[in-house]
Design an enzyme around this catalytic site. Structure first.
Site, PDB file in Angstrom:
ATOM      1  N   LYS A  45       0.835  -1.193   0.000  1.00  0.00           N
ATOM      2  CA  LYS A  45       0.000   0.000   0.000  1.00  0.00           C
ATOM      3  C   LYS A  45       0.874   1.250   0.000  1.00  0.00           C
ATOM      4  O   LYS A  45       1.660   1.453   0.914  1.00  0.00           O
ATOM      5  CB  LYS A  45      -0.916   0.007   1.225  1.00  0.00           C
ATOM      6  CG  LYS A  45      -1.964   1.115   1.169  1.00  0.00           C
ATOM      7  CD  LYS A  45      -2.717   1.234   2.459  1.00  0.00           C
ATOM      8  CE  LYS A  45      -2.020   2.089   3.471  1.00  0.00           C
ATOM      9  NZ  LYS A  45      -1.652   3.452   3.055  1.00  0.00           N
ATOM     10  N   LEU A  87      -4.365  -0.131   7.653  1.00  0.00           N
ATOM     11  CA  LEU A  87      -3.098   0.581   7.640  1.00  0.00           C
ATOM     12  C   LEU A  87      -3.459   2.015   7.279  1.00  0.00           C
ATOM     13  O   LEU A  87      -4.104   2.251   6.247  1.00  0.00           O
ATOM     14  CB  LEU A  87      -2.153  -0.047   6.601  1.00  0.00           C
ATOM     15  CG  LEU A  87      -0.689   0.376   6.623  1.00  0.00           C
ATOM     16  CD1 LEU A  87      -0.048   0.116   7.993  1.00  0.00           C
ATOM     17  CD2 LEU A  87       0.095  -0.352   5.546  1.00  0.00           C
ATOM     18  N   ASP A  88      -3.111   2.963   8.130  1.00  0.00           N
ATOM     19  CA  ASP A  88      -3.501   4.354   7.912  1.00  0.00           C
ATOM     20  C   ASP A  88      -3.064   4.851   6.539  1.00  0.00           C
ATOM     21  O   ASP A  88      -2.061   4.387   5.986  1.00  0.00           O
ATOM     22  CB  ASP A  88      -2.885   5.261   8.979  1.00  0.00           C
ATOM     23  CG  ASP A  88      -3.446   5.002  10.360  1.00  0.00           C
ATOM     24  OD1 ASP A  88      -4.620   4.615  10.458  1.00  0.00           O
ATOM     25  OD2 ASP A  88      -2.699   5.188  11.337  1.00  0.00           O
ATOM     26  N   ALA A  89      -3.792   5.824   6.017  1.00  0.00           N
ATOM     27  CA  ALA A  89      -3.484   6.380   4.692  1.00  0.00           C
ATOM     28  C   ALA A  89      -2.072   6.948   4.636  1.00  0.00           C
ATOM     29  O   ALA A  89      -1.422   6.886   3.596  1.00  0.00           O
ATOM     30  CB  ALA A  89      -4.505   7.452   4.320  1.00  0.00           C
ATOM     31  N   SER A 148       0.497   5.806   6.192  1.00  0.00           N
ATOM     32  CA  SER A 148       1.475   4.738   6.390  1.00  0.00           C
ATOM     33  C   SER A 148       1.538   3.899   5.117  1.00  0.00           C
ATOM     34  O   SER A 148       0.623   3.917   4.315  1.00  0.00           O
ATOM     35  CB  SER A 148       1.069   3.853   7.574  1.00  0.00           C
ATOM     36  OG  SER A 148       1.048   4.614   8.770  1.00  0.00           O
TER      37      SER A 148
END
Length: 178
Positions: A8, A40-42, A44
């Site tokens: 990602k 998973l945070d944007a 990260s």
């Protein structure tokens, strides 16, 4: 194919639908019936697992299974042995203490693709890379842990979830994991 590894990129949400300034997974993947197993945070980067198997998704994402997650964090400053020990013992956050973690200073910058956009650099403040292995997954936990010991995270990359490794997947690329 039941399980997919996806690298990602920064700025992509852990969902197929974009929101606001953030892209969604559908900009990178066309896998009907697949869903992210965890978040998973944007802001990260790194390993996100997706599956078409609901039971497997629940197993990977459920904190009761305590699947280890390994992160590489570029932090501001050079953490001392004491800061690493604090991370290893668990850090007190506003929502309670974290579980003990494995924490170590990486000897060199890891071989990662450059982030787009690049992190902010301060001319007179050095940075270091840490490896953190945790068994829980609170909201923005790694970032909050490093900040609590005086070393804010500048870049965060998840490189493993349990036995599944990011490996040499390029940002935005995916491959079978099963």
């Amino acid at each position: 194919m039941e399980l997919v590894r996806f690298n990602k990129p920064y700025g992509v949400l852990s969902q197929f639908t974009p929101e606001g300034r953030w892209q969604g997974l559908r900009d990178y993947l066309d896998l009907p019936g697949f869903y992210a197993a965890g978040r998973l945070d944007a802001d990260s980067e790194g390993l996100l697992l997706l599956t078409s198997n609901g039971a497997l998704q629940a197993h990977i994402a459920d904190p009761r299974h305590k699947m280890e997650k390994t992160y590489w964090a570029q932090v501001e400053g050079i953490p001392s042995a004491q800061a690493l020990q604090q991370l290893a013992q668990g850090v007190l956050l506003n929502d309670g203490p974290t579980r003990p973690a494995r924490a170590r200073l990486l000897p060199a910058e890891p071989p990662l693709a450059p982030r787009n956009p690049p992190i902010r650099q301060r001319q007179h403040i050095p940075t270091a890379w840490l490896e953190l292995v945790i068994r829980e997954g609170r909201n923005r936990q790694v970032r909050r842990m490093t900040a609590a010991v005086g070393h804010p995270t500048l870049r965060l990359v998840r490189v493993a979830i349990g036995p599944y490794q990011l490996g040499d997947l390029a940002p935005g690329a995916w491959a079978r994991a099963d």
